[in-house]
Every structure is written in C-alpha cells, then in structure tokens.
Design a protein around this motif. Structure first.
Motif, PDB file in Angstrom:
ATOM      1  N   ARG A 118       0.824  -1.202   0.000  1.00  7.70           N
ATOM      2  CA  ARG A 118       0.000   0.000   0.000  1.00  7.70           C
ATOM      3  C   ARG A 118       0.864   1.260   0.000  1.00  7.70           C
ATOM      4  O   ARG A 118       2.008   1.243   0.419  1.00  7.70           O
ATOM      5  N   PHE A 119       0.234   2.381  -0.459  1.00 10.07           N
ATOM      6  CA  PHE A 119       0.966   3.647  -0.523  1.00 10.07           C
ATOM      7  C   PHE A 119       1.463   4.071   0.855  1.00 10.07           C
ATOM      8  O   PHE A 119       2.577   4.587   0.990  1.00 10.07           O
ATOM      9  N   ALA A 120       0.622   3.856   1.880  1.00 10.73           N
ATOM     10  CA  ALA A 120       1.023   4.243   3.230  1.00 10.73           C
ATOM     11  C   ALA A 120       2.266   3.480   3.672  1.00 10.73           C
ATOM     12  O   ALA A 120       3.162   4.042   4.318  1.00 10.73           O
ATOM     13  N   ASP A 121       2.337   2.219   3.287  1.00 11.32           N
ATOM     14  CA  ASP A 121       3.516   1.437   3.642  1.00 11.32           C
ATOM     15  C   ASP A 121       4.744   1.916   2.878  1.00 11.32           C
ATOM     16  O   ASP A 121       5.854   1.971   3.418  1.00 11.32           O
ATOM     17  N   GLU A 122       4.530   2.242   1.584  1.00 11.53           N
ATOM     18  CA  GLU A 122       5.635   2.779   0.791  1.00 11.53           C
ATOM     19  C   GLU A 122       6.146   4.096   1.387  1.00 11.53           C
ATOM     20  O   GLU A 122       7.349   4.338   1.465  1.00 11.53           O
TER      21      GLU A 122
END
Length: 348
Positions: free
Chosen positions: A2-6
């Motif tokens: 996910r973008f948040a993880d990236e």
C-alpha cells in the motif's frame, strides 16, 4: 504494498531530519543575507581629521556627534600621516581642513570598498555644504577600473571557499563522510592540500593576467588562495568527522550563510549591522577578502591578523580530523552506518 507502507518505508526519520535541516539552512540563508545587506549604513567608520590648532578637535567632535554616529573620528597630525594610516588600513578616510580657503580635501580608498568611499564622499559633501565649504575628493588607493565596485576580491575568495567545501564534500560522498583511520584521514588532507595549491593558482591567474580584474602580486594571491581553500576544506572534513554527512550542511552554514554576507564584499564592515560586522573578520570569507584587497591595493599591509585567522581554521580542521580518525576503530569491514560513515578496505 500500500501507498502508506511505501511512504513509511521511504520517509525514514533520518531522511525527514535531513529535509528539515535543509529547510532551516534555506531560511537562515535568506535571513542572513537580507539581514546583513538590506539597509547598509556607515557606523563608527574610522576617520581622521587634519586641521590646525583647536579646529582639529572641534571638527573631530562635531563629526563624531553626527546623527547615527557614522564616523569614529580621531585627530591626525598631518596629511602625510593620514595617507599612511589609510594605506595601513587603520582608517578608511580623512578630512584635510584648509584654514586659508573654503575647499577642504577628503582622502578615501575605494580599493577597500567603493560603497564605503562613495558614502564618505556623499556624507562629507553634505557636512561641508552646510558650513558653506566645498570638498575635493582624493582616492589614495583607487580600485581598478576593471574591478567594478571593488567586488572582484570578494568573488575571488568566495570561489576559493566554494572549492574548499565542495572538494571536501565530494571526498565524503565518494568515500564515506568519516575517514576510517589516520592514514586515510592523511590521504584526504593531502588531497585537499594538492587541490588547494592548484585552485589557488588558478584563481590568481584568472583574476589577474587573464581578466585583469585585480592588481597585486600573483604569488601573494596564490598563497592566499591555497590557504583559503585548504582552511575551508579542512574544517569541512572536521565537521564531517564530527557529524557525518550533516557536516556538509554545517560547512555551508559557517562559510556561505554566516561568512559571505559578513565578509565586507558588497558593503565593507563598517556598513554592516553589528552582528555581521563582529563575526566577519573571524570567518574565512571575511579574512580572505580583507587580505585579497590588501594585496591588491594596500601594498600587502595589515594582513597578519586575517592570515592568522585563516591559519587557525586550517590547523583546527587538521587537528580535529586526525584526532577523530585516530579514535575511530575500523570494525565491521565493508559496512556503512546510518550517519553515512563508510568502513572498509580501500576507502579513503
């Protein structure tokens, strides 16, 4: 992923702190340059008065009490002594009062900064005009016609300073911000020394024989350039040894943000606000600019103090770099720590 993880993976605390540090440097750059240069005014400019008898003290007191205290006046015996003190950089100008006529003489030295000599001329003309007297200006140490506003010496020293911290920064980026041991620190310092010799000579040749922007001894400017470059480079290496890659930012803070606007380039020191006037002579750009102007226009006078300042920066940089590398134990061969320090065989 996910973008948040990236985002979490990409924006590490260290990266965030470095970005915040860059923002702080940007704001300090604006504050320092605008704060120093936005409203230059003469303040306590060393200024001589030559006049017969009691008129000398009276004139000196009258000039000293001008609004804003632009002049720090002192009585001088005669015109010859006044000229000598200007060439020795003890004073920045002098008024020679002629009691037998209505025209006095103002001595200035545009080689020390045309902004200041121009300001003294305008100020004196206004004062003399109020007394129904005229003033004739004589430039004792005129700036070269190819040296617009007397800025060539300043730009020369700025170029040398930039070369010093960029060379040290490249050594850090290419081979680790901290030397792994004393021999590798010596290699870096030796590289800086060789670079300084070549860079100093190159700057002296460009500004002298090639462009004709600055008169004076090529050998003298060469030696000054080598000292400026090495001093800035050595202190940059020392800051990197202390703080890792952050040391590059600290070098920029010291030399560019604090040093350049306080160097007396665009406006000589007596025209700067008190803070910048106070720190300028103790930083490499200010000390270097003073010496460059002395070599070019003042027969090499009054350079001992600034040269000692530049030498102190160089010695401090060498001592700190070698001392910290001596304490560093070369463990974990081939690893790189979070501060940007490289360890491993063959890395200088």
């Amino acid at each position: 992923m996910r973008f948040a993880d990236e985002l979490k993976s990409a924006v590490t605390p260290r990266a965030a702190l470095l970005v915040i540090g860059v923002l702080a440097l940007q704001l300090l750059f604006i504050a320092s340059y605008v704060g120093a240069l936005h409203n230059p005014k003469p303040r306590d400019v060393p200024f001589g008065v030559v006049a017969p008898g009691p008129a000398a003290e009276q004139t000196a007191d009258r000039l000293k009490k001008l609004p804003g205290e632009p002049l720090d006046t002192r009585v001088i015996e005669n015109e010859g002594v006044a000229r000598h003190q200007i060439m020795n950089r003890d004073i920045d100008g002098a008024l020679i009062v002629d009691p037998r006529g209505t025209t006095d003489t103002l001595l200035v030295a545009s080689g020390g900064g045309t902004a200041l000599s121009r300001t003294l001329t305008e100020l004196t003309a206004k004062i003399e005009g109020a007394e129904k007297r005229a003033v004739k200006t004589v430039d004792v140490a005129p700036a070269s016609k190819q040296d617009f506003n007397g800025l060539s010496s300043f730009y020369l020293v700025v170029g040398w300073c930039v070369g010093g911290y960029l060379c040290a920064s490249i050594l850090a980026i290419s081979a680790g911000s901290r030397a792994a041991n004393v021999p590798r620190a010596v290699i870096r310092l030796g590289t800086m020394a060789l670079y300084s010799i070549v860079g100093g000579l190159g700057g002296a040749i460009i500004i002298g024989p090639i462009l004709g922007a600055l008169p004076g001894s090529i050998m003298g400017l060469w030696g000054l350039g080598a000292l400026v470059i090495f001093g800035v480079g050595a202190i940059t290496l020392a800051l990197q040894s202390l703080t890792g890659i952050v040391g590059i930012g600290l070098a920029v803070l010291l030399v560019v943000i604090a040093g350049n606007p306080s160097a007396g380039g665009a406006f000589p020191l007596p025209m700067l606000p008190p803070f910048w006037e106070a720190i300028g002579p103790w930083l490499p750009p200010g000390a270097g600019t003073w010496v460059a102007r002395s070599i070019a226009y003042f027969e090499g006078n009054a350079v001992t103090g600034p040269l000692l300042v530049l030498s102190a920066w160089a010695v401090l940089g060498v001592v700190v770099t070698l001392a910290l590398s001596a304490r560093r134990k070369n463990k974990n061969n081939g690893s790189i720590d979070l501060t940007g320090t490289s360890y491993g065989k063959g890395i200088a």
